[in-house]
Design an enzyme around this catalytic site. Sequence first.
Site, PDB file in Angstrom:
ATOM      1  N   SER A  39      39.205  38.840  34.181  1.00  0.00           N
ATOM      2  CA  SER A  39      38.367  38.171  35.186  1.00  0.00           C
ATOM      3  C   SER A  39      37.639  36.977  34.582  1.00  0.00           C
ATOM      4  O   SER A  39      36.964  37.114  33.562  1.00  0.00           O
ATOM      5  CB  SER A  39      37.311  39.134  35.731  1.00  0.00           C
ATOM      6  OG  SER A  39      37.921  40.215  36.368  1.00  0.00           O
ATOM      7  N   HIS A  70      41.444  36.172  40.077  1.00  0.00           N
ATOM      8  CA  HIS A  70      42.755  36.431  39.472  1.00  0.00           C
ATOM      9  C   HIS A  70      43.799  35.624  40.233  1.00  0.00           C
ATOM     10  O   HIS A  70      44.087  35.899  41.391  1.00  0.00           O
ATOM     11  CB  HIS A  70      43.096  37.925  39.512  1.00  0.00           C
ATOM     12  CG  HIS A  70      42.274  38.744  38.571  1.00  0.00           C
ATOM     13  ND1 HIS A  70      42.747  39.145  37.347  1.00  0.00           N
ATOM     14  CD2 HIS A  70      41.006  39.208  38.657  1.00  0.00           C
ATOM     15  CE1 HIS A  70      41.804  39.841  36.718  1.00  0.00           C
ATOM     16  NE2 HIS A  70      40.739  39.894  37.497  1.00  0.00           N
ATOM     17  N   HIS A  92      44.738  45.981  39.297  1.00  0.00           N
ATOM     18  CA  HIS A  92      43.807  47.049  38.921  1.00  0.00           C
ATOM     19  C   HIS A  92      44.067  48.285  39.778  1.00  0.00           C
ATOM     20  O   HIS A  92      44.482  48.189  40.926  1.00  0.00           O
ATOM     21  CB  HIS A  92      42.359  46.597  39.134  1.00  0.00           C
ATOM     22  CG  HIS A  92      41.996  45.328  38.432  1.00  0.00           C
ATOM     23  ND1 HIS A  92      42.314  44.090  38.932  1.00  0.00           N
ATOM     24  CD2 HIS A  92      41.333  45.115  37.272  1.00  0.00           C
ATOM     25  CE1 HIS A  92      41.873  43.154  38.111  1.00  0.00           C
ATOM     26  NE2 HIS A  92      41.272  43.744  37.088  1.00  0.00           N
ATOM     27  N   TYR A  94      41.802  49.983  41.079  1.00  0.00           N
ATOM     28  CA  TYR A  94      40.875  49.991  42.222  1.00  0.00           C
ATOM     29  C   TYR A  94      41.404  49.224  43.415  1.00  0.00           C
ATOM     30  O   TYR A  94      40.892  49.363  44.533  1.00  0.00           O
ATOM     31  CB  TYR A  94      39.478  49.471  41.834  1.00  0.00           C
ATOM     32  CG  TYR A  94      39.403  48.023  41.399  1.00  0.00           C
ATOM     33  CD1 TYR A  94      39.565  46.976  42.294  1.00  0.00           C
ATOM     34  CD2 TYR A  94      39.121  47.700  40.079  1.00  0.00           C
ATOM     35  CE1 TYR A  94      39.489  45.654  41.898  1.00  0.00           C
ATOM     36  CE2 TYR A  94      39.031  46.387  39.661  1.00  0.00           C
ATOM     37  CZ  TYR A  94      39.222  45.366  40.569  1.00  0.00           C
ATOM     38  OH  TYR A  94      39.149  44.072  40.164  1.00  0.00           O
ATOM     39  N   GLU A  95      42.439  48.394  43.212  1.00  0.00           N
ATOM     40  CA  GLU A  95      43.022  47.680  44.343  1.00  0.00           C
ATOM     41  C   GLU A  95      43.873  48.616  45.206  1.00  0.00           C
ATOM     42  O   GLU A  95      44.341  48.215  46.270  1.00  0.00           O
ATOM     43  CB  GLU A  95      43.872  46.506  43.844  1.00  0.00           C
ATOM     44  CG  GLU A  95      43.032  45.402  43.218  1.00  0.00           C
ATOM     45  CD  GLU A  95      43.877  44.375  42.486  1.00  0.00           C
ATOM     46  OE1 GLU A  95      44.404  43.478  43.160  1.00  0.00           O
ATOM     47  OE2 GLU A  95      44.004  44.469  41.256  1.00  0.00           O
ATOM     48  N   ALA A 122      37.103  41.077  31.025  1.00  0.00           N
ATOM     49  CA  ALA A 122      35.658  40.900  31.100  1.00  0.00           C
ATOM     50  C   ALA A 122      35.064  42.302  31.019  1.00  0.00           C
ATOM     51  O   ALA A 122      35.604  43.240  31.600  1.00  0.00           O
ATOM     52  CB  ALA A 122      35.282  40.246  32.415  1.00  0.00           C
ATOM     53  N   MET A 223      37.107  47.677  33.875  1.00  0.00           N
ATOM     54  CA  MET A 223      37.916  48.350  34.903  1.00  0.00           C
ATOM     55  C   MET A 223      39.404  48.096  34.717  1.00  0.00           C
ATOM     56  O   MET A 223      40.159  48.139  35.696  1.00  0.00           O
ATOM     57  CB  MET A 223      37.475  47.846  36.290  1.00  0.00           C
ATOM     58  CG  MET A 223      35.993  47.988  36.559  1.00  0.00           C
ATOM     59  SD  MET A 223      35.558  47.273  38.145  1.00  0.00           S
ATOM     60  CE  MET A 223      33.757  47.352  38.065  1.00  0.00           C
ATOM     61  N   SER A 224      39.823  47.810  33.502  1.00  0.00           N
ATOM     62  CA  SER A 224      41.245  47.465  33.313  1.00  0.00           C
ATOM     63  C   SER A 224      41.718  47.868  31.929  1.00  0.00           C
ATOM     64  O   SER A 224      41.141  48.744  31.290  1.00  0.00           O
ATOM     65  CB  SER A 224      41.418  45.949  33.489  1.00  0.00           C
ATOM     66  OG  SER A 224      40.761  45.258  32.446  1.00  0.00           O
ATOM     67  N   ASN A 247      28.232  40.588  30.811  1.00  0.00           N
ATOM     68  CA  ASN A 247      26.897  41.005  31.273  1.00  0.00           C
ATOM     69  C   ASN A 247      26.421  42.171  30.422  1.00  0.00           C
ATOM     70  O   ASN A 247      27.221  42.871  29.810  1.00  0.00           O
ATOM     71  CB  ASN A 247      26.959  41.438  32.743  1.00  0.00           C
ATOM     72  CG  ASN A 247      27.994  42.530  32.971  1.00  0.00           C
ATOM     73  OD1 ASN A 247      29.201  42.286  32.885  1.00  0.00           O
ATOM     74  ND2 ASN A 247      27.526  43.725  33.247  1.00  0.00           N
ATOM     75  N   HIS A 259      29.918  40.634  40.567  1.00  0.00           N
ATOM     76  CA  HIS A 259      31.207  40.064  40.142  1.00  0.00           C
ATOM     77  C   HIS A 259      31.076  38.561  39.894  1.00  0.00           C
ATOM     78  O   HIS A 259      31.732  38.001  39.014  1.00  0.00           O
ATOM     79  CB  HIS A 259      32.268  40.351  41.214  1.00  0.00           C
ATOM     80  CG  HIS A 259      33.671  40.000  40.771  1.00  0.00           C
ATOM     81  ND1 HIS A 259      34.266  40.563  39.663  1.00  0.00           N
ATOM     82  CD2 HIS A 259      34.592  39.128  41.283  1.00  0.00           C
ATOM     83  CE1 HIS A 259      35.493  40.057  39.508  1.00  0.00           C
ATOM     84  NE2 HIS A 259      35.703  39.193  40.478  1.00  0.00           N
TER      85      HIS A 259
HETATM   86  N1  HPA Z   1      31.084  47.294  34.267  1.00  0.00           N
HETATM   87  C1  HPA Z   1      32.390  47.461  34.540  1.00  0.00           C
HETATM   88  N2  HPA Z   1      33.271  46.469  34.500  1.00  0.00           N
HETATM   89  C2  HPA Z   1      32.834  45.268  34.170  1.00  0.00           C
HETATM   90  C3  HPA Z   1      31.491  45.009  33.866  1.00  0.00           C
HETATM   91  C4  HPA Z   1      30.560  46.094  33.914  1.00  0.00           C
HETATM   92  O1  HPA Z   1      29.357  45.952  33.675  1.00  0.00           O
HETATM   93  N3  HPA Z   1      31.395  43.696  33.558  1.00  0.00           N
HETATM   94  C5  HPA Z   1      32.646  43.180  33.670  1.00  0.00           C
HETATM   95  N4  HPA Z   1      33.525  44.125  34.032  1.00  0.00           N
END
Ligand code: HPA
Length: 284
Positions: A39, A70, A92, A94-95, A122, A223-224, A247, A259
Site C-alpha cells: 500500500s 493498489h 488481500h 480481506y477482499e 505497509a 494485512m498481507s 503508522n 488507510h
Molecule cells: N495495522 C494493520 N495493517 C496496517 C497498519 C496497521 O496499523 N498499518 C499499515 N497496515
Amino acid sequence: MVIKMNNQPFFTLEQIDEVAAAVRAGTKYQPKVALILGSGLGGLADSIQNPDIIPFQDLPNWPLSTAPGHAGRLVIGQLENQTVMVMQGRNHFYEGYSMSQVTLPIRVMQRMGIEILVVTNAAGAINPDYNPGDLMLITDNLNLVAMMGFNPLIGPNLDELGPRFPDMSQSYDRKLGELARQAAKETGLELREGVYAGLSGPSFESPADLRFLRAIGADAVGMSTVPEVIVARHGGTRVLGISGISNKANLDGDTPTSHEEVLEAGTHMVPKLVKILRSVLRKI
Ligand code: HPA
C-alpha cells in the site's frame, strides 16, 4: 473450471500455467526477480525502465485489486542490471479472495522461473522504537491467519512445486537479508529488523489486539505478505521482505489509524525503498 473444496477454490497446475503463458505472451522479458509493492509503495514501479505493462484484468483467473492504493498491474522491465516483474498492487484475504487466489501470482512466478521474490508492505509499528517512515527488514513472521486455519497450502498439494509439509524455519533468506543490510549501510539509510505479524484485516487492531501482538514478539503488523511468503517458500522461491512503517500502532487507544495515513506515509518511503532495492539488485 475452478476446483472447490471446503468452499475454497484451488488452482490446478494447468490453470496456473495458463496464467503464466498469458504473462509470457505479454512481455519480451524473462524476469528472475519479482517485487510485490505494498500500500502506497506502487510508485516504485515508475523506476522500471522500458516496461511491458499487463493489467491484471488481462490475465485469466487473476484476482483484481480492489483495495485503494493498489494499481492492479504487472510492470516488467529493467531495474539496475536485473530484469524484474513488479506487481503494482496485490490481493488481500480481506477482499474476499480465497488464500489460493491471494497467492496465485506466486505460483505463476514459480512457473515462469522466477527465483527471488521481494515482498514489501505497509505496516503499523508495534515496536515502540519504530517511527512512521522507517523501513524494517522482515526477519521472520507470525503466521496468525494460517494458525487460525487459513493456511494458503490447505488443499491438494501441488507435488510438482513443493512438499506437503514444507519447512518454514528460514522463510526470509539470510543471504538476501545480509545484502539488504549492506545496501542500507552503503546508501546511509537506517534499516530496522523485526518480526511481521500477518493479520487478515480489514479492521485495524484494537488496543488489546496490539498489546497481545507485542507480547508474542511482533515488531510490526499488517494485512498481507505472510500467505505469499508461505507459498513462495513451498515452491523454493527465495524471499526478501521489507516493511514500510506507515503508522504507530495505537496501543493506548488515543489515536485512530486510517488507510489515508498509510498511503500518505507510503509515498514518502518510496525513494528510500528504491535506493535500498536498487543496491540489493546490483548485488544479486
Ligand atoms: N495495522 C494493520 N495493517 C496496517 C497498519 C496497521 O496499523 N498499518 C499499515 N497496515
